[in-house]
Design a protein around this motif. Structure first.
Motif, PDB file in Angstrom:
ATOM      1  N   MET A   1       0.822  -1.200   0.000  1.00 21.71           N
ATOM      2  CA  MET A   1       0.000   0.000   0.000  1.00 21.71           C
ATOM      3  C   MET A   1       0.865   1.262   0.000  1.00 21.71           C
ATOM      4  SD  MET A   1      -3.050  -1.174  -0.064  1.00 21.71           S
ATOM      5  CE  MET A   1      -3.980   0.328   0.274  1.00 21.71           C
ATOM      6  N   SER A   2       0.419   2.253  -0.761  1.00 21.09           N
ATOM      7  CA  SER A   2       1.083   3.552  -0.723  1.00 21.09           C
ATOM      8  C   SER A   2       0.984   4.121   0.695  1.00 21.09           C
ATOM      9  CB  SER A   2       0.417   4.518  -1.709  1.00 21.09           C
ATOM     10  OG  SER A   2       0.517   4.039  -3.028  1.00 21.09           O
ATOM     11  N   GLY A   3       2.122   4.558   1.225  1.00 22.17           N
ATOM     12  CA  GLY A   3       2.145   5.080   2.577  1.00 22.17           C
ATOM     13  C   GLY A   3       2.457   4.038   3.630  1.00 22.17           C
ATOM     14  N   ALA A   4       2.619   2.777   3.214  1.00 20.19           N
ATOM     15  CA  ALA A   4       2.881   1.708   4.186  1.00 20.19           C
ATOM     16  C   ALA A   4       4.354   1.515   4.467  1.00 20.19           C
ATOM     17  CB  ALA A   4       2.266   0.392   3.697  1.00 20.19           C
ATOM     18  N   GLY A   5       5.243   2.212   3.734  1.00 19.90           N
ATOM     19  CA  GLY A   5       6.666   2.141   4.047  1.00 19.90           C
ATOM     20  C   GLY A   5       7.525   1.470   3.005  1.00 19.90           C
TER      21      GLY A   5
END
Length: 311
Positions: A36-40
């Protein structure tokens, strides 16, 4: 007639009359980072780069086999490759399965790392940097997150390792990456035994979930309530209950069968979640007894008590 070419490092490669290598070049190890975008993803990629991996960001999946071929021609200079695949290359996801099949046919040692996080955590992260989600369009951040989850659902299901970063900071994520990828020799199977409390929700990265709530709860014993399953009095109380030892024995036997199957299928990571109501007593005690059983069977095992410190 067969010749030998000396490559300067003492190694010799047999060649035929055509001058082409008769043996395949050393094939690099491959990790595909997605999620996921923003998950690292960027943090995970940077961590692998610091560990000496050759990292390529946003490479179209169709070009992954070509990248591996180039690494194989580097005479050992590129032994480990990490490729970040994200929604910016979403039109290429149809080619990913074909690329993975191509890699399997070439006996490439590859793993898929998927980074996960809750909707709440992702919304908070996007709002903190005041950036839109890459798939939200004219909608809200949550719309983009929902679209991305749907797009990546199949890839998440095929992942070898899923890391939930919802409650992790950058340093904790790096520690997890180091634990999984920094070893000199990769074990056949690595297991995380995670205790948790059902009232705080199921671990989203669990492969197997088992419920210990059939055992009496030490929470209702006043002298045991302040302690945890790490305490000997609590552990003794749990395992003196009818069915506790039998459950441990039979579940450990079942996990032996599952571990053997995972090895045959090439699955290298498994998260076993052990739950009770609050994640403080029964699940902790059971996890502490279960992990050594797995280790005795040759499974590299770590224990995580997700909710033990919560009130």
């Amino acid at each position: 007639m067969t010749e030998h070419e000396n490559h300067g490092d003492g190694a010799q490669v047999n060649t035929g009359t055509s001058g082409e290598p008769a043996e395949a070049a050393a094939i690099p190890e491959l990790v595909i980072i997605s999620g996921m975008s923003g998950a690292g993803r960027s943090t995970a990629a940077k961590c692998l780069e610091d560990l000496g991996w050759f990292v390529v960001d946003n490479l179209p999946p169709a070009l992954i086999p070509t990248m591996v071929d180039l690494g194989a021609r580097s005479q050992g200079n590129v032994a480990r490759i990490a490729v970040v695949v994200d929604v910016r290359g979403r039109r290429f996801f149809d080619n990913l399965r074909e690329s993975l099949a191509d890699l399997a046919a070439k006996n490439v040692k590859r793993r898929v790392l998927f980074l996960e996080a809750s909707d709440e955590a992702l919304v908070r992260r996007f709002e903190s940097v005041r950036r839109p989600h890459p798939l939200q369009g004219d909608g809200r951040i949550v719309d983009g997150i929902a679209a991305e989850r749907d797009l990546l659902r199949e890839l998440r299901g095929d992942a070898d390792l899923v890391i939930d970063t919802s409650s992790l900071n950058v340093h904790e994520l790096r520690a997890k990456m180091d634990a999984q990828f920094a070893g000199e020799e990769e074990p056949e199977l690595r297991a995380t035994v995670m205790s948790f409390g059902y009232k705080y929700g199921l671990p989203v990265d669990a492969d197997l979930v088992v419920d210990c709530r059939f055992l009496p709860n030490p929470h209702w014993v006043p002298e045991l309530r302040p302690f945890t399953g790490l305490n000997e009095e609590v552990s003794s109380y749990v395992f003196n209950q009818p069915g506790a030892k039998e459950f441990l024995d039979r579940y450990a036997e079942l996990l032996q069968l599952i571990a053997a199957g995972y090895r045959r299928e090439g699955k290298r990571y498994v998260t076993i979640a052990v739950g009770c109501t609050g994640g403080k007593h029964r699940s902790v005690a059971m996890s502490e007894r279960l992990a050594p059983r797995l280790a005795a069977e040759g499974v590299e095992t770590v224990i995580v008590h997700r909710d033990m410190g919560r009130e």
